[in-house]
Design an enzyme around this catalytic site. Structure first.
Site, PDB file in Angstrom:
ATOM      1  CE  LYS A  54       1.833  -1.645  -3.255  1.00 62.47           C
ATOM      2  NZ  LYS A  54       0.716  -1.611  -2.308  1.00 62.47           N
ATOM      3  CD  GLN A  98      -0.582  -3.881   0.537  1.00 64.72           C
ATOM      4  OE1 GLN A  98       0.370  -3.206   0.168  1.00 64.72           O
ATOM      5  NE2 GLN A  98      -1.606  -4.133  -0.269  1.00 64.72           N
ATOM      6  CG  ASP A 121      -0.781   3.993  -0.659  1.00 63.07           C
ATOM      7  OD1 ASP A 121      -0.688   3.989  -1.893  1.00 63.07           O
ATOM      8  OD2 ASP A 121      -1.370   3.099  -0.017  1.00 63.07           O
TER       9      ASP A 121
END
Ligand code: NAP
Length: 282
Positions: A54, A98, A121
């Site tokens: 990413k 994450q 996200d």
């Protein structure tokens, strides 16, 4: 029958290229570089790999990436404090925590410390509700990427039977909501589902989000189905038996090169969106 591949690589590249142009314009015209902060707790090798990918893609898109690495022993309170600090930092436009975090941490509490305006996200309850109600907000990246992939391949969703196998808050649940918003008839299957086979046999569209290698076999599928394999297991293996699905389905995503690149592309796109929203008061 031999299915067609639904590759995400080229489409994701196009999305990232558009992001790069928008990010460049923001910098040249307004002196603002979109910034994505990634929080990584512990050193799970798969998570380290995802985060590295990413960050590399962010750099290619002209997005600044900031990495906050915390030890595996981090407490929920410490993680929440670290995420809140990023939520309060005007130099950060998007925050990615994450997943998964170590088991002793309350992941939901940590996700909820992300300011909705920076939830690129799409993991907060605010984002989920906005998505479910069709209000503006950030989509959960993987389901958002899957819808883009289906659209790019001309897959009709309205009125079709869609089966989502998996109901996690970051993948299965929002996936079903996005399919429902597009007028599919959605069935969620999970570990307590009785007779998964009968649901799969009736599905025009299958999204596999289980986390078990080759869990769905070719003979489980309705002939001509559209198969999206969101799973990613060690050794580049998806949740669907790829060879079997290619025999039976009409469209199949590869692993790797299907859903994975789309997830990152949507994350970067939403980071640029977040920066523009702040700058232009959108
Ligand atoms: P998760 O949180 O572990 O959820 C797995 C889901 O599968 C659960 O809802 C579980 O049901 C269901 N399940 C487990 N065993 C089952 C069975 N025998 N029959 C039917 N359903 C069953 O996993 P996740 O985070 O959603 O991830 C799923 C997969 O997607 C993983 O391979 C992950 O690596 C991958 N992934 C890929 C991306 C990407 O960008 N490509 C992003 C995120 C995740 P219960 O709810 O009943 O336990």
């Amino acid at each position: 029958m031999s299915a067609q591949l639904m590759s995400g690589t080229a489409l994701a590249r196009q999305i990232v290229e558009r992001c790069a142009l928008r990010a460049q314009a923001l910098f040249e015209e307004h002196g603002v570089r979109p910034a994505l902060a990634t929080v990584l707790v512990g050193d799970d090798p798969a998570s380290v790999t995802y985060v590295t990918m990413k960050r590399n893609r962010s750099a290619k898109a002209g997005i600044d990436s900031r990495l906050v690495r915390l030890p595996a022993e981090t407490t929920t309170a410490e993680l929440v404090a670290a995420v809140r600090a990023l939520s309060d930092d005007p130099g950060v436009h998007g925050i990615l925590l994450q997943h998964p975090v170590p088991a002793h941490i309350d992941e939901r509490a940590a996700f909820e410390a992300i300011a909705p305006a920076k939830d690129v996200d799409g993991v907060t309850m605010h984002s989920f509700a906005a998505m479910a109600f069709g209000e503006p907000g950030f989509a959960s990246c993987t389901p958002g990427g899957i819808i883009r992939l289906l659209d790019a391949h001309g897959v009709e969703l309205s009125g079709r039977q869609a089966v989502v196998v998996g109901r996690s808050p970051i993948l299965g649940k929002p996936m079903g909501m996005l399919l429902l918003a597009r007028d599919a008839t959605v069935t969620y299957c999970h570990s307590r589902t009785v007779d998964l086979a009968s649901h799969l046999a009736a599905a025009d569209i299958v999204v596999a989000a289980v986390g078990r290698p080759e869990f769905i076999k070719g003979h489980d599928l309705k002939p001509g189905a559209v198969v999206v394999d969101a799973g990613y297991n060690p050794g580049n293996v998806g949740d669907v038996d790829f060879a079997g699905a290619m025999e039976r389905a009409a469209l199949v995503t590869p692993v790797p090169g299907g859903v994975g690149p789309m997830t990152i592309a949507v994350l970067l796109e939403q980071t640029v969106d977040a920066a523009e929203r702040v700058l232009f008061n959108l």
